[in-house]
Design a protein around this motif. Sequence first.
Motif, PDB file in Angstrom:
ATOM      1  N   SER A  56     -26.831  37.447  -3.576  1.00  0.00           N
ATOM      2  CA  SER A  56     -25.581  36.811  -3.994  1.00  0.00           C
ATOM      3  C   SER A  56     -25.001  35.961  -2.861  1.00  0.00           C
ATOM      4  O   SER A  56     -25.342  36.143  -1.692  1.00  0.00           O
ATOM      5  CB  SER A  56     -24.561  37.867  -4.418  1.00  0.00           C
ATOM      6  N   THR A  57     -24.112  35.089  -3.215  1.00  0.00           N
ATOM      7  CA  THR A  57     -23.450  34.219  -2.233  1.00  0.00           C
ATOM      8  C   THR A  57     -22.558  35.029  -1.296  1.00  0.00           C
ATOM      9  O   THR A  57     -22.502  34.761  -0.098  1.00  0.00           O
ATOM     10  CB  THR A  57     -22.616  33.149  -2.947  1.00  0.00           C
ATOM     11  N   VAL A  58     -21.878  36.015  -1.853  1.00  0.00           N
ATOM     12  CA  VAL A  58     -20.998  36.863  -1.041  1.00  0.00           C
ATOM     13  C   VAL A  58     -21.808  37.606   0.012  1.00  0.00           C
ATOM     14  O   VAL A  58     -21.406  37.685   1.181  1.00  0.00           O
ATOM     15  CB  VAL A  58     -20.212  37.848  -1.939  1.00  0.00           C
ATOM     16  N   ALA A  59     -22.953  38.142  -0.380  1.00  0.00           N
ATOM     17  CA  ALA A  59     -23.808  38.854   0.576  1.00  0.00           C
ATOM     18  C   ALA A  59     -24.339  37.895   1.637  1.00  0.00           C
ATOM     19  O   ALA A  59     -24.391  38.236   2.830  1.00  0.00           O
ATOM     20  CB  ALA A  59     -24.964  39.526  -0.156  1.00  0.00           C
ATOM     21  N   ALA A  60     -24.699  36.684   1.224  1.00  0.00           N
ATOM     22  CA  ALA A  60     -25.210  35.697   2.183  1.00  0.00           C
ATOM     23  C   ALA A  60     -24.144  35.326   3.206  1.00  0.00           C
ATOM     24  O   ALA A  60     -24.417  35.273   4.410  1.00  0.00           O
ATOM     25  CB  ALA A  60     -25.695  34.449   1.449  1.00  0.00           C
ATOM     26  N   VAL A  61     -22.936  35.101   2.742  1.00  0.00           N
ATOM     27  CA  VAL A  61     -21.838  34.769   3.654  1.00  0.00           C
ATOM     28  C   VAL A  61     -21.541  35.948   4.577  1.00  0.00           C
ATOM     29  O   VAL A  61     -21.306  35.781   5.780  1.00  0.00           O
ATOM     30  CB  VAL A  61     -20.583  34.346   2.863  1.00  0.00           C
ATOM     31  N   GLY A  62     -21.566  37.151   4.030  1.00  0.00           N
ATOM     32  CA  GLY A  62     -21.322  38.346   4.842  1.00  0.00           C
ATOM     33  C   GLY A  62     -22.360  38.527   5.933  1.00  0.00           C
ATOM     34  O   GLY A  62     -22.018  38.756   7.095  1.00  0.00           O
ATOM     35  N   PHE A  63     -23.636  38.418   5.565  1.00  0.00           N
ATOM     36  CA  PHE A  63     -24.697  38.541   6.565  1.00  0.00           C
ATOM     37  C   PHE A  63     -24.593  37.449   7.629  1.00  0.00           C
ATOM     38  O   PHE A  63     -24.785  37.698   8.821  1.00  0.00           O
ATOM     39  CB  PHE A  63     -26.081  38.491   5.909  1.00  0.00           C
ATOM     40  N   ALA A  64     -24.296  36.233   7.188  1.00  0.00           N
ATOM     41  CA  ALA A  64     -24.186  35.123   8.137  1.00  0.00           C
ATOM     42  C   ALA A  64     -23.013  35.327   9.094  1.00  0.00           C
ATOM     43  O   ALA A  64     -23.146  35.106  10.304  1.00  0.00           O
ATOM     44  CB  ALA A  64     -24.039  33.807   7.380  1.00  0.00           C
ATOM     45  N   LEU A  65     -21.873  35.768   8.569  1.00  0.00           N
ATOM     46  CA  LEU A  65     -20.711  36.004   9.433  1.00  0.00           C
ATOM     47  C   LEU A  65     -20.955  37.139  10.420  1.00  0.00           C
ATOM     48  O   LEU A  65     -20.619  37.019  11.604  1.00  0.00           O
ATOM     49  CB  LEU A  65     -19.472  36.293   8.581  1.00  0.00           C
ATOM     50  N   VAL A  66     -21.532  38.222   9.932  1.00  0.00           N
ATOM     51  CA  VAL A  66     -21.839  39.346  10.837  1.00  0.00           C
ATOM     52  C   VAL A  66     -22.831  38.900  11.905  1.00  0.00           C
ATOM     53  O   VAL A  66     -22.675  39.207  13.096  1.00  0.00           O
ATOM     54  CB  VAL A  66     -22.376  40.553  10.035  1.00  0.00           C
ATOM     55  N   GLY A  67     -23.835  38.146  11.501  1.00  0.00           N
ATOM     56  CA  GLY A  67     -24.816  37.644  12.462  1.00  0.00           C
ATOM     57  C   GLY A  67     -24.192  36.741  13.507  1.00  0.00           C
ATOM     58  O   GLY A  67     -24.486  36.850  14.697  1.00  0.00           O
ATOM     59  N   LEU A  68     -23.305  35.851  13.071  1.00  0.00           N
ATOM     60  CA  LEU A  68     -22.633  34.962  14.013  1.00  0.00           C
ATOM     61  C   LEU A  68     -21.748  35.721  14.993  1.00  0.00           C
ATOM     62  O   LEU A  68     -21.711  35.408  16.186  1.00  0.00           O
ATOM     63  CB  LEU A  68     -21.813  33.917  13.257  1.00  0.00           C
ATOM     64  N   VAL A  69     -21.051  36.727  14.504  1.00  0.00           N
ATOM     65  CA  VAL A  69     -20.185  37.530  15.382  1.00  0.00           C
ATOM     66  C   VAL A  69     -21.034  38.284  16.410  1.00  0.00           C
ATOM     67  O   VAL A  69     -20.699  38.326  17.603  1.00  0.00           O
ATOM     68  CB  VAL A  69     -19.316  38.497  14.552  1.00  0.00           C
ATOM     69  N   VAL A  70     -22.133  38.855  15.979  1.00  0.00           N
ATOM     70  CA  VAL A  70     -22.992  39.616  16.898  1.00  0.00           C
ATOM     71  C   VAL A  70     -23.627  38.695  17.934  1.00  0.00           C
ATOM     72  O   VAL A  70     -23.659  39.014  19.129  1.00  0.00           O
ATOM     73  CB  VAL A  70     -24.057  40.410  16.109  1.00  0.00           C
ATOM     74  N   VAL A  71     -24.121  37.552  17.512  1.00  0.00           N
ATOM     75  CA  VAL A  71     -24.732  36.607  18.454  1.00  0.00           C
ATOM     76  C   VAL A  71     -23.686  36.086  19.434  1.00  0.00           C
ATOM     77  O   VAL A  71     -23.936  36.031  20.649  1.00  0.00           O
ATOM     78  CB  VAL A  71     -25.422  35.440  17.704  1.00  0.00           C
TER      79      VAL A  71
END
Length: 84
Positions: A56-71
């Motif tokens: 889903s789009t919500v899951a994609a945005v969530g994974f991307a945001l979490v990934g960006l914060v961690v990086v």
Amino acid sequence: MVPSDEPRENRIRAIVRDELRTAGRSLLGTVCWTLLAAFAALVGLQSIQLAAFAVSTVAAVGFALVGLVVVASSLYLLYLLYWA
């Protein structure tokens, strides 16, 4: 006999021993935090990559945001360790 202002040899040896112990701990801590930051950056990049395959789009945005914060956090930690 006039007391000397120069420290004695045993006092100098004790100071050097303490400073070497502190420097060793500092170096070991830097190595451990560097490895942790590198691992976190890889996990964050993997999370961003996982966002491309999310259902889903919500899951994609969530994974991307979490990934960006961690990086970003791991890069900031590396900045603090080596350039600040």
